[in-house]
Scaffold this motif. Sequence first.
Motif, mmCIF file in Angstrom:
data_model
loop_
_atom_site.group_PDB
_atom_site.id
_atom_site.type_symbol
_atom_site.label_atom_id
_atom_site.label_comp_id
_atom_site.label_asym_id
_atom_site.label_seq_id
_atom_site.Cartn_x
_atom_site.Cartn_y
_atom_site.Cartn_z
ATOM 1 N N GLY A 99 -0.352 2.203 2.225
ATOM 2 C CA GLY A 99 0.463 3.244 1.615
ATOM 3 C C GLY A 99 1.914 3.155 2.051
ATOM 4 O O GLY A 99 2.838 3.339 1.241
ATOM 5 N N ALA A 100 2.142 2.855 3.333
ATOM 6 C CA ALA A 100 3.511 2.740 3.843
ATOM 7 C C ALA A 100 4.232 1.551 3.211
ATOM 8 O O ALA A 100 5.412 1.644 2.831
ATOM 9 C CB ALA A 100 3.490 2.602 5.366
ATOM 10 N N THR A 160 5.025 2.330 -0.439
ATOM 11 C CA THR A 160 6.114 3.305 -0.507
ATOM 12 C C THR A 160 7.462 2.614 -0.341
ATOM 13 O O THR A 160 8.393 2.844 -1.126
ATOM 14 C CB THR A 160 5.942 4.392 0.570
ATOM 15 O OG1 THR A 160 4.706 5.073 0.360
ATOM 16 C CG2 THR A 160 7.083 5.398 0.509
ATOM 17 N N ARG A 192 -1.924 3.411 -3.223
ATOM 18 C CA ARG A 192 -1.475 4.486 -2.343
ATOM 19 C C ARG A 192 0.028 4.375 -2.074
ATOM 20 O O ARG A 192 0.541 3.298 -1.799
ATOM 21 C CB ARG A 192 -2.235 4.431 -1.019
ATOM 22 C CG ARG A 192 -3.732 4.683 -1.145
ATOM 23 C CD ARG A 192 -4.455 4.307 0.139
ATOM 24 N NE ARG A 192 -4.392 2.876 0.389
ATOM 25 C CZ ARG A 192 -4.721 2.298 1.532
ATOM 26 N NH1 ARG A 192 -5.093 3.051 2.565
ATOM 27 N NH2 ARG A 192 -4.665 0.986 1.673
ATOM 28 N N PHE A 193 0.729 5.514 -2.147
ATOM 29 C CA PHE A 193 2.127 5.570 -1.723
ATOM 30 C C PHE A 193 2.538 7.032 -1.572
ATOM 31 O O PHE A 193 1.835 7.934 -2.046
ATOM 32 C CB PHE A 193 3.053 4.833 -2.694
ATOM 33 C CG PHE A 193 3.161 5.440 -4.079
ATOM 34 C CD1 PHE A 193 4.234 6.260 -4.416
ATOM 35 C CD2 PHE A 193 2.204 5.178 -5.051
ATOM 36 C CE1 PHE A 193 4.347 6.802 -5.688
ATOM 37 C CE2 PHE A 193 2.310 5.709 -6.329
ATOM 38 C CZ PHE A 193 3.390 6.532 -6.645
ATOM 39 N N ASP A 194 3.651 7.263 -0.919
ATOM 40 C CA ASP A 194 4.172 8.616 -0.717
ATOM 41 C C ASP A 194 4.882 9.037 -1.992
ATOM 42 O O ASP A 194 6.061 8.732 -2.202
ATOM 43 C CB ASP A 194 5.119 8.635 0.484
ATOM 44 C CG ASP A 194 5.617 10.044 0.830
ATOM 45 O OD1 ASP A 194 5.602 10.919 -0.056
ATOM 46 O OD2 ASP A 194 6.027 10.252 1.979
ATOM 47 N N ASP A 221 5.881 11.941 -3.176
ATOM 48 C CA ASP A 221 7.009 12.865 -3.072
ATOM 49 C C ASP A 221 8.285 12.137 -2.653
ATOM 50 O O ASP A 221 9.376 12.420 -3.168
ATOM 51 C CB ASP A 221 6.687 13.988 -2.082
ATOM 52 C CG ASP A 221 5.579 14.911 -2.588
ATOM 53 O OD1 ASP A 221 5.494 15.103 -3.820
ATOM 54 O OD2 ASP A 221 4.790 15.409 -1.768
ATOM 55 N N ALA A 222 8.157 11.192 -1.730
ATOM 56 C CA ALA A 222 9.328 10.434 -1.288
ATOM 57 C C ALA A 222 9.900 9.587 -2.424
ATOM 58 O O ALA A 222 11.120 9.526 -2.618
ATOM 59 C CB ALA A 222 8.958 9.544 -0.097
#
Length: 577
Positions: A453-454, A457, A487-489, A491-492
């Motif tokens: 995820g990181a 992102t 997967r990723f953030d 909102d960011a």
Amino acid sequence: MPPTSLTNADIAAVLYEIAELLEFQGVKFKPRAYQRAAQSIESLGEDVGDVYARGDLEEIPGVGENIAAKIVTLIEEGELPYLADLRKELPAGMVELLEIEGIGPKKALLLHKKLGVDDVDDLEAAAKAGKIRGLAGFGETSEENLLAAIQVYRERGSRFLLGYILPDAEAIEAALAGHPAVIRACLAGSIRRRKETIGDVDVLVATDDPGTVSAFFCSLPQATRVVMTGPTKSTIVVGDNLHVDMRVVTAEQFGAALQYFTGSKSHNIALRQIAIGRGWKLSEYGLFAREGETVIAREREEDIYGALDMAYIPPELREDRGEIAAAREGTLPDLIGYGDIRGGLHVHTTWSDGANTIREMAEAALACGWEYIAVCDHSAGLPVAHGISPGEILEQAKEIEQVNRDLAGKGITVLHGIEANIDKDGLPDVPKKILRDLDVVVASVHSGFRQTGAEMTERLLAAVSHDHVDIIGHPTGRLIQRRPAYRFDMDAVFSAAAAAHVMMEINAFPTRLDLSDVHCRRARDAGVTMAIGTDAHNRDHLRFMALGVAVARRGWLEAGDVVNTRPLKELRAFLEK
């Protein structure tokens, strides 16, 4: 021999299977030809049987002489010996195995040879026993992903993609509405709310002659089987085991019944609680005062909502996600309309993996009533889609200029774009000196879905911050019923996109609908402007725009939230920012 009653979906499924089997054998090029033909037939605006009757099968994009001959055999005989021969070369269950996300022909063959995996049950047992992680190209994470993919595969058997069943459902609705004994007819249930997958189709009819209408419904050409028939409900089966239920009510009950059968369940429960709080009763028969059964409202949906002191709630919003409070407070959004779209910003042509030329796509867009269309063929980093090189992009620009000259004054403009691949570092795989001269740059992730995820992102944040990226294509990478979102953030990424004036796409292709309704509402709340793209690979795919608008409506978007509701001059100004 008389032609069989195979549907477009039936024939497309055969062609898709042939493509998979040929790929399994290691055959080059042919699989993609069958996939293109299947896509064209799947989205064809008319019954392929009618095209066959006219002798025009080869006019279908992607259908050449060889594939046309196989379609003729299918239509006339109901089966295809060529497919049967291909199946004989595989172990039983292997075709099913290829339906699992992450299992392509090469991996299926490896699993078969090394572990004796012949079907999905074998695959699941091997993954649970930890036997797969030791094979080349696999690992512990691969086993976890395969188990998740198997679950998705088993769950999808009872649900159908909205985009592929909606035309049949609307044809049934139109046929019923046109019958002289029918007073009113309307789709109901999840298909009216435009959910992305549908379990079955509900259609509501008001009539004074239920017997005649039920007999007509059961005799529709789409019906492959009649499950039941009766004065208030009849059920037929269409295509691949899709059940269509027709419910019959009186004209006076129609509004209440339509509201009730449209749902959703949680939305209806909330409405009933409001009615109970006033001492009333709400059901499919109407809104009544409890004492004396006095009718308060039932003939029109609008009257039901009005009597409960709220604005009419469009079907796409009826999911109990705050719409009832907004309707009572007068703060419902003025939803984008299906006729608000001015153009398409993501289509493919024969320059990469599309089936039609630039001019053919432009003329199809003009027929849709659009002012513009952006040709965004794949870049060279996606060889499976025959992506185009920087030099070919420059050559394509010349053709677009010529098409615009040829169509000058007709009300359509072709914009030059690209669908660039976002590499592992978040950079588009096209040189900046090429990107800066394009009208539209769509950047999409087409590989590396299993990054953390990181990592994903950071990859998407880098793409959003790129000087020349206008739109992030199919932002979560999901394929409905086949591949989950990476997967990723979110909102960011949405926050960064809003700050950089980079748009998020609502990809309207039936297998994507990405962003989803929930996610596009989240993007809107973050201040992101959306772009609805059909991802059309032939001219018939342009009709998918309505699916993207449905997602936008379910996501509470207004016309101003979507860039391609703007006329061309305003669109250009927005893109230049």
